[in-house]
Design an enzyme around this catalytic site. Structure first.
Site, short mmCIF file in Angstrom:
data_model
loop_
_atom_site.label_atom_id
_atom_site.label_comp_id
_atom_site.label_asym_id
_atom_site.label_seq_id
_atom_site.Cartn_x
_atom_site.Cartn_y
_atom_site.Cartn_z
N HIS A 468 -21.12 20.29 -6.54
CA HIS A 468 -21.88 21.12 -5.99
C HIS A 468 -21.25 22.43 -5.06
CE1 HIS A 468 -26.35 22.29 -5.32
NE2 HIS A 468 -25.76 22.87 -4.09
N GLU A 469 -20.71 21.89 -3.93
CA GLU A 469 -20.36 22.92 -3.22
C GLU A 469 -19.22 23.65 -3.72
OE1 GLU A 469 -22.31 23.47 -0.69
OE2 GLU A 469 -23.40 21.93 -0.90
N HIS A 472 -20.60 26.20 -5.72
CA HIS A 472 -20.85 27.68 -4.58
C HIS A 472 -19.38 28.31 -4.18
CE1 HIS A 472 -25.01 26.98 -4.24
NE2 HIS A 472 -24.92 25.75 -3.46
N HIS A 475 -18.17 30.37 -7.11
CA HIS A 475 -19.05 31.83 -6.95
C HIS A 475 -18.39 32.82 -5.89
CE1 HIS A 475 -23.75 33.17 -7.11
NE2 HIS A 475 -22.82 34.06 -7.98
ZN LIG Z 1 -26.54 24.27 -3.10
#
Ligand SMILES: [Zn+2]
Length: 676
Positions: A468-469, A472, A475
């Protein structure tokens, strides 16, 4: 000279020079940098040339760069490696920073230049990104009332003042009601079913209060343990009702009138600023755009899932009747029987999975997935300074071996690090006038530590957290924008979790797991049977979960997307808002709204739908990959464009460019087992 002010830093890739400064340097550096930023803004306002995009909008976005660098280092340290001195400094500088940013939005001469550029935007020959920067800058001011008459501005400030007081009061009431209640148990038989850790916790709580026996409270760890494990049904009921009655009782901490006031003030505020409702105001800056879109979204999802929610509860009810002769399953039975069925059907222990998820192998796996998708590689760089020996740094390189970003990882808990996991940055990227300032991105987690004879082995939950991290982080790292203010994760709320949740999907794919999920001692790849079990466990009671989230989203919209006439009875209004979403009978004396801190205290008003919205997006995006192959290059190229565009394009446009159409709900419904 103060090393924090000596910018750009003369370090590799202008990374923060952690060894050069001390905590004492922050406050004077921030004060000086604020002064310099004020000078920069004064220069914009005092410019005698007529307002242009360059001398106003661009100049404004470029102002305060030094301050941004210093504050990002400061607040990152305050989260990851804090101490008393940093915390004290934070108390001192936070008011200065908010005063500075308020002064900007309230600066009338600055706004009149911005408005002039906005009103003549056709004459400036702006590219798409510049148009978006102009629009966002203009909105940032008007949404704060810059366009209002003096009288209306005063009204707006008064409303804001009242609202912040009421939100605080709302939260204080919920907290006081939570703290005030205790379930005091003196008869050991009443503890039947509870695991040791829960009993120990309750015993300590009792000791703290100078009582014999055990005390359970309405704080989550205590409350949940009791609901999940306690065999005594009447006591579960008692505790459930106490929790549901928070700030809904006949006492001075009742939140009903506060809700009415908050909702009505938010409505007035929206009207004053020219919006139909508070939800129209909030959603203008979101991917969803309008209340109608959100309502349609929630209603469609509800229609698809409500029968499954009922089936979920039906099967729990049958189980409860069979095992304990329960005639009518009630909300205080839910967690208890869910736990029992889960244990029977999907007994999956962390210990069974952990040997397959050795941290370094997992990280290398994430890197090789990124390499296959986006042609980037991660190369360790030990020259770059860090704030702690646990922190590792990587240069991120593109296919022509050019460095496009710096990536920090900080994985283990420490005193001085806050709980949880997050992605952050020391700098967002930008590309202006031929100068490429590469992004400096960090992820900070609290994973299981290695020991003398065992490496760090992750639980499945930690595995998905890392992905998940990392999503990010990608991104941020792939940012390819002109302006730092539009780079990476600086996108709307209901869009920002797409890149992160998208990456989590790889944790369930055999083709991806084969890259890294290998037993740390034997090298054996994780067996398919275990993966199947993980997926089945993840789908358990998802119909019910879905209907519950939808009901909260609908309640949020009911309070914020309507033109408030006079809501008379908070409870009756809630019952109406919940219509068609409930699978358990209404319990008299309980109410959700009076303790719904997300929307009345925190910043989630008109935003609760985002949780499901983001899941629909990531499932729909990943489904596209599954159709074409989860490492398909052409699909990945399109997704890379979405990621690297950051906030330069409207998110719905970005998504449609990637997917060829607007998001659809089917992929999520399939993933959670509601559709086949
Ligand atoms: Zn998040």
């Amino acid at each position: 000279m103060n090393p924090l002010l000596d910018q750009p830093f003369s370090t590799p890739f202008q990374t923060p020079p952690f060894s050069k400064f001390s905590t004492a340097d922050f406050k004077p550096a921030i004060e000086k940098a604020i002064e310099e930023a004020k000078e920069e803004i004064k220069a914009i306002v005092d410019n005698t040339a007529s307002p242009s995009f360059e001398n106003t909008i661009e100049a404004l976005t470029l102002s305060g760069e030094k301050l941004d660098r210093i504050t990002s280092i400061f607040f990152n340290l305050n989260s990851a490696e804090t101490n008393k001195e940093i915390q004290k400094t934070a108390q001192e500088v936070s008011p200065l920073l908010s005063e500075f940013s308020n002064d900007i939005v309230l600066n009338e001469n600055l706004f009149s230049r911005i408005k002039s550029v906005y009103d003549h935007k056709e004459s400036f020959n702006l590219n798409e990104e510049q148009q978006e920067l102009l629009r966002k800058t203009f909105r940032r001011f008007t949404r704060n009332g810059a366009n209002l008459s003096e009288e209306d501005k005063t009204t707006l400030r008064e409303i804001d003042k009242k609202l912040s007081k009421l939100s605080l009061q709302f939260g204080e009431n919920v907290l006081a009601e939570t703290n005030d209640y205790q379930l005091h148990i003196t008869n050991q038989a009443d503890l039947a079913g509870l695991p040791d850790y829960a009993m120990d916790m309750a015993q300590q709580e009792a000791e703290k209060r100078g009582l014999e026996g055990w005390v359970f409270t309405l704080h989550m760890p205590s409350y949940l343990a009791f609901q999940k494990f306690a065999d005594q049904r009447e006591l579960r009921e008692k505790l459930y009702k106490a929790s549901g009655a928070k700030a809904f009782q006949d006492n001075e901490r009742n939140n009903e009138n506060i809700i009415k006031e908050i909702v009505s003030l938010r409505y007035q505020r929206a009207q004053l600023l020219g919006y139909k409702t508070h939800a129209d105001f909030v959603l203008e800056e979101r991917m969803a755009k309008s209340p109608q879109k959100v309502l349609d979204f929630l209603n469609d999802l509800l229609e698809q899932s409500i029968e499954f929610a009922k089936k979920d509860i039906q099967s729990l009810a049958e189980y409860a009747e069979k095992t304990d002769g329960i005639k009518e399953l009630m909300p205080w039975d839910h967690a208890y029987y869910a736990e029992k069925v889960k244990k029977e059907q999907f007994d999956l222990s962390d210990e069974e999975l952990k040997p397959y998820f050795e941290l370094n192998a997992v990280l290398q796996g994430a890197f090789s997935i990124a390499q296959r998708l986006y042609d980037i590689s991660f190369v360790p760089n030990q020259q770059i300074e860090t704030y702690h020996p646990d922190v590792k740094v990587f240069e991120v390189k593109d296919s022509s071996n050019e460095t496009i970003g710096i990536f920090y990882t900080d994985f283990f808990p420490r005193e001085g690090k806050r709980a949880g996991a997050w992605m952050t940055n020391y700098r967002n990227g930008s590309k202006m006038n031929g100068v490429h300032k590469i992004p400096q991105i960090s992820i900070v987690c609290n994973f299981t530590q290695p020991t003398k004879d065992k490496p760090s082995l992750l639980t499945f939950n930690e595995l998905t957290t890392l992905f998940h991290e990392f999503g990010h982080a990608l991104h941020g790292l792939l940012a390819n924008t002109q302006y730092e203010a539009l780079a990476g994760t600086q996108v709307s709320w209901d869009f920002v979790e797409l890149p992160s949740q998208f990456m989590e999907n790889y944790c369930y794919e055999p083709e991806a797991l084969a890259l890294f999920a290998k037993h740390y001692e034997t090298g054996e790849v994780i067996p398919q049977a275990l993966i199947d079990k993980i997926i089945a466990a993840a789908q358990f009671l998802e119909g019910y979960q879905m209907s519950r989230q939808i009901s909260f989203g609908k309640l949020d919209m009911a309070w914020h997307a309507v033109e408030i006439s006079d809501i008379e009875d908070v409870d009756a209004y809630e019952v109406k808002a919940f219509e068609g979403t409930q699978v358990y009978p209404k319990v008299e004396g309980t109410n959700m709204s009076t303790a719904f801190s997300h929307i009345f205290q925190g910043g989630y008003s008109s935003g609760y739908y985002s949780y499901k919205w983001a899941e629909v997006l990531d499932a729909d995006a990943f489904d596209y990959f599954k159709q074409n192959g989860i490492f398909d290059k052409a699909t990945a190229d399109k997704f890379k464009t979405l990621l690297s565009s950051g906030g330069t394009v409207d998110p719905m446009v970005l998504y449609k460019n990637f997917r060829g159409r607007e998001p659809q709900q089917d992929a999520l419904l399939k993933r959670v087992g509601i559709k086949s």
